[in-house]
Scaffold this motif. Structure first.
Motif, PDB file in Angstrom:
ATOM      1  N   GLU A  66       8.127  -2.605 -55.738  1.00 56.64           N
ATOM      2  CA  GLU A  66       7.325  -2.751 -56.969  1.00 56.64           C
ATOM      3  C   GLU A  66       6.514  -3.212 -57.199  1.00 56.64           C
ATOM      4  O   GLU A  66       5.774  -3.290 -57.940  1.00 56.64           O
ATOM      5  N   THR A  67       5.537  -4.105 -56.218  1.00 58.25           N
ATOM      6  CA  THR A  67       4.447  -4.573 -56.153  1.00 58.25           C
ATOM      7  C   THR A  67       3.176  -3.937 -55.202  1.00 58.25           C
ATOM      8  O   THR A  67       3.660  -3.311 -54.571  1.00 58.25           O
ATOM      9  N   PRO A  68       2.336  -4.314 -56.304  1.00 56.64           N
ATOM     10  CA  PRO A  68       1.154  -3.774 -55.088  1.00 56.64           C
ATOM     11  C   PRO A  68       0.843  -3.845 -54.498  1.00 56.64           C
ATOM     12  O   PRO A  68       0.890  -4.525 -53.819  1.00 56.64           O
ATOM     13  N   ALA A  69       0.319  -2.878 -53.321  1.00 56.45           N
ATOM     14  CA  ALA A  69      -0.018  -2.905 -51.909  1.00 56.45           C
ATOM     15  C   ALA A  69      -0.969  -4.416 -52.060  1.00 56.45           C
ATOM     16  O   ALA A  69      -0.438  -5.186 -51.176  1.00 56.45           O
ATOM     17  N   ASP A  70      -1.987  -4.084 -51.905  1.00 59.73           N
ATOM     18  CA  ASP A  70      -2.877  -5.552 -52.235  1.00 59.73           C
ATOM     19  C   ASP A  70      -2.035  -6.995 -52.240  1.00 59.73           C
ATOM     20  O   ASP A  70      -2.314  -7.678 -51.612  1.00 59.73           O
ATOM     21  N   LEU A  71      -1.244  -6.720 -53.111  1.00 61.34           N
ATOM     22  CA  LEU A  71      -0.558  -8.382 -53.637  1.00 61.34           C
ATOM     23  C   LEU A  71       0.852  -8.244 -52.556  1.00 61.34           C
ATOM     24  O   LEU A  71       1.150  -9.262 -52.232  1.00 61.34           O
ATOM     25  N   ARG A  72       1.159  -7.369 -52.410  1.00 65.24           N
ATOM     26  CA  ARG A  72       2.346  -7.340 -51.356  1.00 65.24           C
ATOM     27  C   ARG A  72       1.534  -7.941 -49.687  1.00 65.24           C
ATOM     28  O   ARG A  72       2.181  -8.650 -48.936  1.00 65.24           O
ATOM     29  N   GLU A 110       2.356 -16.466 -56.991  1.00 68.71           N
ATOM     30  CA  GLU A 110       2.898 -17.330 -58.672  1.00 68.71           C
ATOM     31  C   GLU A 110       3.603 -16.093 -58.596  1.00 68.71           C
ATOM     32  O   GLU A 110       5.105 -16.837 -59.031  1.00 68.71           O
ATOM     33  N   ARG A 111       3.511 -15.832 -59.423  1.00 71.64           N
ATOM     34  CA  ARG A 111       3.077 -14.532 -60.617  1.00 71.64           C
ATOM     35  C   ARG A 111       4.358 -13.309 -60.255  1.00 71.64           C
ATOM     36  O   ARG A 111       5.323 -13.148 -61.081  1.00 71.64           O
ATOM     37  N   GLU A 112       4.027 -13.425 -58.806  1.00 72.95           N
ATOM     38  CA  GLU A 112       4.827 -12.073 -58.399  1.00 72.95           C
ATOM     39  C   GLU A 112       6.433 -12.581 -57.688  1.00 72.95           C
ATOM     40  O   GLU A 112       7.761 -11.925 -58.442  1.00 72.95           O
ATOM     41  N   MET A 113       5.797 -13.771 -57.381  1.00 76.16           N
ATOM     42  CA  MET A 113       7.386 -14.479 -56.413  1.00 76.16           C
ATOM     43  C   MET A 113       8.088 -14.635 -57.564  1.00 76.16           C
ATOM     44  O   MET A 113       9.537 -15.000 -57.711  1.00 76.16           O
ATOM     45  N   ARG A 166       6.421 -25.856 -56.141  1.00 80.11           N
ATOM     46  CA  ARG A 166       5.494 -25.199 -55.756  1.00 80.11           C
ATOM     47  C   ARG A 166       4.679 -25.440 -54.544  1.00 80.11           C
ATOM     48  O   ARG A 166       4.293 -25.885 -53.965  1.00 80.11           O
ATOM     49  N   ASP A 167       4.100 -24.200 -54.368  1.00 75.89           N
ATOM     50  CA  ASP A 167       2.558 -23.957 -53.012  1.00 75.89           C
ATOM     51  C   ASP A 167       2.444 -24.408 -53.373  1.00 75.89           C
ATOM     52  O   ASP A 167       1.465 -24.019 -54.378  1.00 75.89           O
TER      53      ASP A 167
END
Length: 194
Positions: free
Chosen positions: A134-140, A172-175, A190-191
């Protein structure tokens, strides 16, 4: 108890206009197939007594099939009957191979052998894989570079051609989204940006 005769088994045909020619042909076919049918039931189902019940179903299917044809010979009726009988035996074998557990989950766990804990890891990996789809390819790709390859944010930003702060925030939002889906609380640290 004596085994039923072919005539006894053919009661399921009934008295239809076509039944006048079907009944004698099927009765003869049953006489030729009955001994082998008993052996098949004993071998594949473990109970010769089931042969009569299964044969009645096969006779009914054969009679219904023959009702739509012009009169046929005994050998053709025998082939149709044998196919219907064997199909029913296969259906019953498949149904018998399905497991049925009775009792509570705790009782089943006690009776079952020790399960390999790697299944839990595999299930978690499959869940994570589904979420990452479900995560966009560039973000993945950015997340794999940062969290998998431990690259600096500046390197990640350069690789995906996005501003450093923008890609860091998106990751961070995706994580956080993935953590929520997995039911984890936000980690204590946090990272840190590099």
């Amino acid at each position: 108890m004596a085994s039923p005769s072919p005539s006894d088994l053919c009661w399921v045909i009934g008295f239809t206009p076509h039944g006048r020619w079907i009944a004698p042909v099927v009765r003869a076919a049953v006489g030729l197939e009955l001994q082998e049918a008993r052996q098949i039931a004993a071998t594949h189902l473990g109970d010769e007594a089931l042969a009569s019940e299964i044969m009645e179903l096969a006779i009914q299917q054969t009679a219904e099939y023959l009702a739509e044809l012009s009169p046929v010979g005994i050998e053709e009726a025998r082939a149709i009957l044998a196919r219907a009988y064997r199909n029913e035996v296969r259906r019953r074998r498949r149904a018998g191979n399905k497991f049925s557990f009775r009792g509570t989950a705790t009782e089943v766990e006690l009776l079952s052998p020790f399960t390999d804990l790697s299944f839990t890891a595999v299930e978690a990996e499959l869940d994570l894989d589904k979420m990452l789809r479900e995560t966009p390819a560039d973000l993945r790709a950015a997340m794999l570079l940062r969290y998998g390859a431990r690259r600096r944010w500046s390197e990640v930003a350069q690789e995906v051609a996005k501003p450093k702060e923008a890609i860091r925030k998106r990751c961070e939002r995706e994580m956080e989204r993935i953590r929520k889906r997995l039911g984890f609380e936000k980690g204590p640290h946090r990272d840190r940006p590099h």
